[in-house]
Design an enzyme around this catalytic site. Structure first.
Site, PDB file in Angstrom:
ATOM      1  N   ARG A  68       0.811  -1.286   0.159  1.00 16.20           N
ATOM      2  CA  ARG A  68       0.058   0.159   0.058  1.00 16.20           C
ATOM      3  C   ARG A  68       0.979   1.469  -0.021  1.00 16.20           C
ATOM      4  O   ARG A  68       0.368   2.456   0.216  1.00 16.20           O
ATOM      5  CB  ARG A  68      -1.043   0.156   1.251  1.00 16.20           C
ATOM      6  N   ASN A  98       0.192  -2.091  -7.399  1.00 19.06           N
ATOM      7  CA  ASN A  98      -1.280  -1.235  -7.563  1.00 19.06           C
ATOM      8  C   ASN A  98      -1.013  -0.344  -6.269  1.00 19.06           C
ATOM      9  O   ASN A  98      -1.956  -0.248  -5.504  1.00 19.06           O
ATOM     10  CB  ASN A  98      -2.409  -2.083  -7.447  1.00 19.06           C
ATOM     11  N   ASP A 305      -1.041 -13.225  -0.938  1.00 13.32           N
ATOM     12  CA  ASP A 305      -1.808 -11.905  -1.346  1.00 13.32           C
ATOM     13  C   ASP A 305      -2.356 -11.186  -0.160  1.00 13.32           C
ATOM     14  O   ASP A 305      -3.136 -10.595  -0.466  1.00 13.32           O
ATOM     15  CB  ASP A 305      -2.898 -12.652  -2.323  1.00 13.32           C
ATOM     16  N   HIS A 309      -7.333  -3.999   4.123  1.00 15.18           N
ATOM     17  CA  HIS A 309      -8.263  -2.913   3.874  1.00 15.18           C
ATOM     18  C   HIS A 309      -8.675  -2.616   5.270  1.00 15.18           C
ATOM     19  O   HIS A 309      -8.862  -3.637   6.080  1.00 15.18           O
ATOM     20  CB  HIS A 309      -9.377  -3.115   2.930  1.00 15.18           C
TER      21      HIS A 309
HETATM   22  O1  DOR Z   1      -8.445  -9.448  -3.239  1.00 12.29           O
HETATM   23  C1  DOR Z   1      -7.548  -8.893  -3.748  1.00 12.29           C
HETATM   24  N1  DOR Z   1      -7.063  -7.611  -3.374  1.00 12.29           N
HETATM   25  N2  DOR Z   1      -6.701  -9.448  -4.587  1.00 12.29           N
HETATM   26  C2  DOR Z   1      -5.691  -8.735  -5.215  1.00 12.29           C
HETATM   27  O2  DOR Z   1      -4.904  -9.513  -6.107  1.00 12.29           O
HETATM   28  C3  DOR Z   1      -5.357  -7.458  -5.098  1.00 12.29           C
HETATM   29  C4  DOR Z   1      -6.111  -6.784  -3.905  1.00 12.29           C
HETATM   30  C5  DOR Z   1      -6.020  -5.554  -3.470  1.00 12.29           C
HETATM   31  O3  DOR Z   1      -5.038  -4.946  -3.875  1.00 12.29           O
HETATM   32  O4  DOR Z   1      -6.560  -4.927  -2.463  1.00 12.29           O
END
Ligand code: DOR
Length: 440
Positions: A68, A98, A305, A309
């Site tokens: 993040r 990302n 992974d 959040h």
């Molecule tokens: O559930 C997910 N969230 N899968 C991913 O591959 C990326 C992601 C995220 O960056 O929140």
């Protein structure tokens, strides 16, 4: 910053590269393993670790995390995430592009590397993200563990779903391509079809097994056409595993997450949107097929992974809740508990979480306890069970889908490049990891 003192680990059950356990001492000098013997005498080191009763593994290398920073630090940052890694026995990680800005060029890569050098307690490497028009960056950016393509389940410039846009990426260059394989067109169509449903369980039907299979098939087709090194991220379905069982070129690898092995669609009823991730959790039958594929070597290794959040974001309710769950603090005990309960061996767990990852990403000197290897190590307690407690988590998001689970194999001591970064509940936040290197 702390300096590296020589260190001796005394009387650990050492997992040797051949998979045998041997009780003995490990001498670490200048950050590297220098000797392994039943008893090392005559060498005084400043630091001694009493490891009686504990089992010594190579540190976990987590090959898919979302930490993040920059841009989304309200969810996690490189310091909090690396604290979570240290507590979880994760000594190296490969992080996804990302973030904000996206990691899609050299400037963004340099920025991440410099942030990590300042803040990260463990070793780090970063993916470069593919867009529709950054091919020259994909070919030139250094260092990187590989190219990440979101074929689905992303938004903004990182989404590359059309075959004609994917094709030049596969056709040019030779570095590893890692794909998030979901068919975006199908997802969009099914989102419309199921519009208005707020039960998070619908997530697994919108982003269904067919969506995952379509994209994995396309990635395989392009990889075969160009003999291009391909890694399929977080395999979630039995149908994909069976496809790979029948047809997996030697240059293709695949990974699975602990949550796709151990959680399934039943989790929505218990933890609601906390179970929402991409690709989604599947039926219990898929758990069984994925496990078998892992045991048979069809799936090569494990990634978390880790995608944190905040609880308030998750509380927005489906479909406004974001997809993703944290994982680096729980992955090793989750998998070791499976081993202790007889589902696999602890040597297999170590291979899937360290040795095979180092090999697949060509990371030199990591993934084994042997002289000359980097002293990235974790001592775990396989004799006692404990509970995953929310209040003890280091991840900034402050929750885990595994809260309350009773597990064994919790890390007691984590060592990064010969420095103790976590010791029985205490982090040494002075330690800094190093940028990983990748052999070509
Ligand atoms: O559930 C997910 N969230 N899968 C991913 O591959 C990326 C992601 C995220 O960056 O929140």
């Amino acid at each position: 910053m702390s300096s590296t003192a020589d260190l001796t680990i005394r009387q650990a059950r050492i997992l040797l590269p051949e998979g045998d356990l041997q009780v003995g001492d490990v001498l670490i000098q200048k950050g590297k393993i220098s000797r392994i013997a039943p008893e090392i005498v005559g060498t005084e080191t400043d630091v001694e670790v009493d490891a009686r009763g504990l089992t010594l593994f190579p540190g976990v290398i987590d090959p898919q995390v979302h930490f993040r920073e920059p841009g989304l630090e309200h969810k996690e940052d490189l310091f909090t995430a690396s604290c979570a890694c240290a507590k979880g026995g994760v000594t190296s990680f490969l992080e996804m592009p990302n973030t904000r800005p996206l990691t899609i060029n050299q400037a963004a890569m340099d920025d991440k590397l410099s942030r990590a050098a300042q803040k990260c307690l463990v070793n780090y490497g970063f993916f470069i993200g593919a867009t529709a028009d950054n091919l020259s960056d994909l070919l030139s950016v250094n260092p990187t563990c590989g190219i990440k393509i979101f074929m689905g389940s992303s938004h903004g410039a990182l989404l590359v779903s059309e075959e004609e846009v994917l094709e030049p990426i596969f056709a040019n260059g030779s570095r590893l391509i890692a794909v998030h394989a979901e068919d975006q067109a199908r997802i969009i169509q099914r989102r419309q079809q199921f519009k208005g449903i707020t039960d998070p369980a619908i997530h697994s039907q919108i982003q269904d097994e067919q969506a995952a299979l379509n994209a994995t098939k396309l990635a395989l087709k392009l990889s075969k056409k160009y003999q291009r090194r391909l890694h399929i991220l977080h395999l979630s379905t039995g149908v994909e595993a069976e496809l790979l069982r029948d047809d997996k070129p030697s240059w293709v690898t695949a990974e699975v997450t602990p949550q796709h092995l151990l959680l399934n669609t039943d989790a929505y009823a218990e933890i609601g949107t906390l179970a929402q991730m991409n690709p989604p959790l599947r039926s219990p039958e898929n758990n069984t097929i994925l496990w078998q594929a892992l045991l048979d070597g069809v799936i090569d290794f494990i990634a978390t992974d880790h995608a944190p959040h905040t609880l308030s974001e998750k509380a927005k309710g489906y479909p406004n809740s974001p997809s993703g769950m944290p994982g680096v603090e729980t992955s090793l005990p989750l998998m070791l508990t499976q081993a202790v309960q007889g589902r696999c061996t602890i040597a297999q767990v170590s291979n899937w979480m360290s040795t095979a990852v180092a090999k697949a990403y060509c990371i030199p000197n990591k993934g084994a306890i042997a002289p000359g290897f980097d002293a990235d190590l974790v001592l775990v307690d396989l004799d006692n069970y404990d509970i995953v407690r929310q209040e003890e988590l280091q991840t900034k998001c402050g929750w885990s889908p595994f809260t309350g689970w009773k597990l064994t194999g919790f890390p007691q001591v984590t060592i990064v490049n010969g420095e103790i970064v976590y010791n029985r509940g205490k982090l040494n936040t002075e330690v800094r990891g190093k940028a990983l290197t990748f052999d070509t």
